[in-house]
Design an enzyme around this catalytic site. Structure first.
Site, PDB file in Angstrom:
ATOM      1  N   SER A   1     -18.881 -22.870  26.562  1.00 34.55           N
ATOM      2  CA  SER A   1     -17.664 -23.591  26.942  1.00 34.55           C
ATOM      3  C   SER A   1     -17.447 -23.557  28.451  1.00 34.55           C
ATOM      4  CB  SER A   1     -16.465 -22.971  26.217  1.00 34.55           C
ATOM      5  OG  SER A   1     -15.267 -23.526  26.696  1.00 34.55           O
ATOM      6  N   ASN A   2     -17.564 -22.371  29.055  1.00 35.07           N
ATOM      7  CA  ASN A   2     -17.252 -22.307  30.492  1.00 35.07           C
ATOM      8  C   ASN A   2     -18.273 -23.072  31.313  1.00 35.07           C
ATOM      9  OD1 ASN A   2     -18.948 -20.261  32.258  1.00 35.07           O
ATOM     10  ND2 ASN A   2     -18.924 -19.478  30.164  1.00 35.07           N
TER      11      ASN A   2
ATOM     12  N   THR B   1     -10.025 -18.467  26.609  1.00 35.44           N
ATOM     13  CA  THR B   1     -10.262 -17.905  27.950  1.00 35.44           C
ATOM     14  C   THR B   1     -11.136 -18.777  28.846  1.00 35.44           C
ATOM     15  OG1 THR B   1     -12.173 -16.734  27.090  1.00 35.44           O
ATOM     16  CG2 THR B   1     -10.097 -15.504  27.182  1.00 35.44           C
TER      17      THR B   1
ATOM     18  N   SER C   1     -22.282 -17.142  31.204  1.00 35.96           N
ATOM     19  CA  SER C   1     -23.241 -16.574  30.260  1.00 35.96           C
ATOM     20  C   SER C   1     -24.692 -16.836  30.670  1.00 35.96           C
ATOM     21  CB  SER C   1     -22.989 -17.143  28.858  1.00 35.96           C
ATOM     22  OG  SER C   1     -22.839 -18.545  28.915  1.00 35.96           O
TER      23      SER C   1
ATOM     24  N   GLU D   1     -14.410 -18.282  19.724  1.00 41.72           N
ATOM     25  CA  GLU D   1     -13.262 -17.517  20.237  1.00 41.72           C
ATOM     26  C   GLU D   1     -11.965 -18.036  19.615  1.00 41.72           C
ATOM     27  OE1 GLU D   1     -12.820 -17.307  24.564  1.00 41.72           O
ATOM     28  OE2 GLU D   1     -10.651 -17.116  24.245  1.00 41.72           O
TER      29      GLU D   1
ATOM     30  N   CYS E   1     -15.147  -9.333  24.416  1.00 40.48           N
ATOM     31  CA  CYS E   1     -14.704  -9.142  25.794  1.00 40.48           C
ATOM     32  C   CYS E   1     -13.255  -8.636  25.789  1.00 40.48           C
ATOM     33  CB  CYS E   1     -14.798 -10.450  26.563  1.00 40.48           C
ATOM     34  SG  CYS E   1     -14.140 -10.295  28.242  1.00 40.48           S
TER      35      CYS E   1
ATOM     36  N   HIS F   1     -23.101 -17.232  24.690  1.00 41.82           N
ATOM     37  CA  HIS F   1     -23.647 -18.553  24.438  1.00 41.82           C
ATOM     38  C   HIS F   1     -24.698 -18.924  25.484  1.00 41.82           C
ATOM     39  CE1 HIS F   1     -19.964 -19.820  21.857  1.00 41.82           C
ATOM     40  NE2 HIS F   1     -20.915 -19.259  21.138  1.00 41.82           N
TER      41      HIS F   1
ATOM     42  N   HIS G   1     -14.667 -23.590  18.330  1.00 44.99           N
ATOM     43  CA  HIS G   1     -15.245 -22.551  19.186  1.00 44.99           C
ATOM     44  C   HIS G   1     -14.986 -21.187  18.550  1.00 44.99           C
ATOM     45  CE1 HIS G   1     -15.917 -19.886  22.629  1.00 44.99           C
ATOM     46  NE2 HIS G   1     -16.696 -20.861  23.094  1.00 44.99           N
TER      47      HIS G   1
ATOM     48  N   CYS H   1     -20.531 -12.836  34.075  1.00 49.79           N
ATOM     49  CA  CYS H   1     -19.226 -12.201  34.300  1.00 49.79           C
ATOM     50  C   CYS H   1     -19.287 -10.784  33.709  1.00 49.79           C
ATOM     51  CB  CYS H   1     -18.144 -13.005  33.591  1.00 49.79           C
ATOM     52  SG  CYS H   1     -18.418 -13.069  31.812  1.00 49.79           S
TER      53      CYS H   1
HETATM   54  S1  SF4 Z   1     -15.978 -15.666  30.448  1.00 49.19           S
HETATM   55 FE1  SF4 Z   1     -15.521 -14.740  28.457  1.00 49.19          FE
HETATM   56  S2  SF4 Z   1     -16.774 -12.874  28.467  1.00 49.19           S
HETATM   57 FE2  SF4 Z   1     -16.613 -13.538  30.591  1.00 49.19          FE
HETATM   58  S3  SF4 Z   1     -14.850 -12.388  31.424  1.00 49.19           S
HETATM   59 FE3  SF4 Z   1     -14.143 -14.402  30.706  1.00 49.19          FE
HETATM   60  S4  SF4 Z   1     -13.414 -13.990  28.632  1.00 49.19           S
HETATM   61 FE4  SF4 Z   1     -14.729 -12.292  29.197  1.00 49.19          FE
END
Ligand code: SF4
Length: 513
Positions: free
Chosen positions: A429-430, A370, A472, A332, A302, A247, A330, A218
């Site tokens: 996490s994502n 996020t 990531s 964040e 970010c 990460h 976490h 991203c």
């Molecule tokens: S995943 Fe995290 S680093 Fe990427 S745009 Fe979203 S908030 Fe920003």
């Protein structure tokens, strides 16, 4: 599964090598013994003794190219060329002379999970025994292992999947330990590798890969990585980075090799040094400590995380109690909690909402991490709205565009896939949320750092593989996974794009040109 036209063929040059392989195969004897077919294949594997040396190998290769078989595995002992190899190590060929064996990372990963010391590398076939200076010369040319049969046999595989495992019988430190002493360890390793070869054969077949779009980096991750790269260029080594910059183990490993030093806390950074704050953000207490220690800070937080921090400060200043929807521990979340620690409570579930005791039920607001699951966060936010009808929420979604887009995209490919592979690290996490998104949609999914993490039994009987990558995970990992899967048989790749992204974030002044 299609694309298989006969039994899996395991070629072993010497009689003792063929015997070791047969003994290692599940159920005892391979070759002509009566055995059941492998799961996902139509035939039991056949172990073929092909003879010693390039001349016999070439003769057998001619015969093999005339017969029907599904996939070819070549197994035998070989000479280790580099000083870091030990007798009994397994070398899985990425290239065997001029033949590419694309599935090598999958096979090596499976061997390592079986507890065997396996490396991938280039294998060269020669027509004579190799000694001292020639061994060093081949190593300098980038070859890892030498044998006297693999290349002509592998070339005979043609369009069929082919792989090579050579067990090291001699090394630069133990030259020509050969088949007598080093050979015994090598034969034991070959025998132990045989069941893995069988799993590789069972995983071969024709497949389709559906790529989720968007996937991988991203804008916030690209910016954070570029900040560290530019800091290294501008300020030189070492550049300290508090926590993992993003990460992902590949990204962190790459930046470490280029001079970045990753630390857990600022007390590991020398006074006055340059330190980068990671994309996940830090609490004001960390910023204060950096100022006290005279550290030169470059902030890679970010901007979308900074936005959540600003919301926390604003709501707290207005006298609100904040429910932060997120995951405990976490980075964040720790950073956001630190903005208004006396006014913020972490809520992870609807049960946490029931237990939430704000100072004033009329002045409650919520924020989100996020990188949450859109669906799960909506459940918790719904519970907050139900309990506190006047609850304030951020003016725009806290779950960022990249997290949302990747979840929508992977849901689309999961609907068409037998299995989804998500490239990303376990602490991302994502990326973990992408696996959960598939599982909620009823499609099995696995999180992998790279091709070597793919377990071969996941693939048996699977025709359509969905593939995505967390925000990531580098795009190169996706390419690497596709390449490795292509070594298991014909592979078609198509993409399902649910949206396109064009967001870019500016760089901080410390690294701007
Ligand atoms: S995943 Fe995290 S680093 Fe990427 S745009 Fe979203 S908030 Fe920003």
């Amino acid at each position: 599964m299609t694309g298989k036209t006969g039994p899996p063929l395991i070629c072993a040059p010497l009689r003792i090598e063929a015997r070791a392989v047969r003994r290692g195969l599940r159920g005892g004897l391979g070759g002509s013994s009566p055995r059941g077919a492998l799961p996902g294949t139509d035939h039991p594997p056949e172990v073929l003794r092909t003879g010693y040396g390039t001349t016999r190998a070439a003769r057998q290769a001619g015969a093999i190219s005339q017969r029907s078989f599904g996939q070819m595995m070549i197994m035998g002992v070989g000479g280790g060329l580099t000083t870091d190899l030990s007798v009994g190590d397994l070398v899985v060929g990425t290239e065997v002379g001029s033949v590419t064996c694309a599935s090598a990372p999958l096979l090596a990963g499976e061997l390592r999970r079986a507890g065997l010391p396996a490396r991938t590398g280039r294998i060269i076939t020669v027509d004579h025994l190799i000694r001292g200076p020639e061994r060093a010369k081949l190593a300098a040319e980038g070859w890892l292992c030498v044998d006297m049969e693999s290349e002509p046999l592998a070339a005979a595989a043609g369009d069929h999947p082919v792989a090579v495992i050579r067990a090291v019988s001699d090394t630069p430190h133990r030259p020509l330990a050969g088949i007598v002493s080093g050979g015994l360890a090598a034969l034991r390793a070959l025998r132990a590798a045989a069941p893995v070869a069988e799993r590789w054969a069972a995983a071969c077949g024709t497949r389709q890969v559906l790529l989720a779009g968007p996937r991988s980096f991203c804008a916030g991750v690209e910016r954070a990585i570029e900040i560290v790269e530019r800091a290294l260029e501008r300020y030189g080594e070492p550049v300290y980075v508090r926590k993992q910059i993003v990460h992902n183990t590949r990204v962190v490993g790459d930046l470490t090799s280029r001079g970045a030093v990753f630390v857990d806390e600022l007390d590991q950074v020398p006074n006055g040094a340059t330190v980068v704050f990671s994309a996940h953000g830090v609490s004001p207490a960390v910023r204060d400590e950096a100022t006290r220690r005279s550290l030169a800070v470059i902030d890679a937080t970010c901007p979308l995380v900074s936005k959540v921090h600003a919301e926390a400060r604003r709501f707290a200043a207005d006298g609100y109690t904040l429910a932060l929807i997120g995951h405990a521990g976490h980075e964040e979340v720790e950073g956001t909690l630190g903005e208004a620690p006396d006014s913020t409570v972490l809520v992870q579930t609807a049960e946490d909402v029931a237990a939430f005791r704000p100072r004033d039920g009329e002045r409650v607001a919520y924020l989100m991490q996020t990188t949450l699951s859109v669906d799960e966060a909506a459940e918790v936010a719904g519970a907050l709205r139900e309990r506190f009808p006047g609850v304030r929420s951020p003016s725009s979604d806290d779950i960022c565009y990249a997290t949302t887009n990747r979840q929508v995209a992977v849901r689309a490919v999961a609907a068409e896939s037998d299995l989804v592979l998500v490239a990303g690290s376990a602490n991302s996490s994502n990326s973990v949320r992408l696996v959960e998104t598939c599982e909620r949609a009823g499609t099995p999914a696995h999180l992998i750092d790279g091709a070597e993490d793919i377990q071969l039994d996941w693939l048996a009987g699977v025709s359509v593989i969905g593939l995505t990558a967390g925000a990531s995970a580098p795009p190169a990992v996706v390419e690497e996974i596709i390449s490795a899967l292509s070594g298991l048989g014909p592979l078609s790749v198509s993409e399902r794009i649910t949206t396109t992204e064009s967001i870019r974030f500016g760089l901080p002044k410390e690294v701007r040109h």
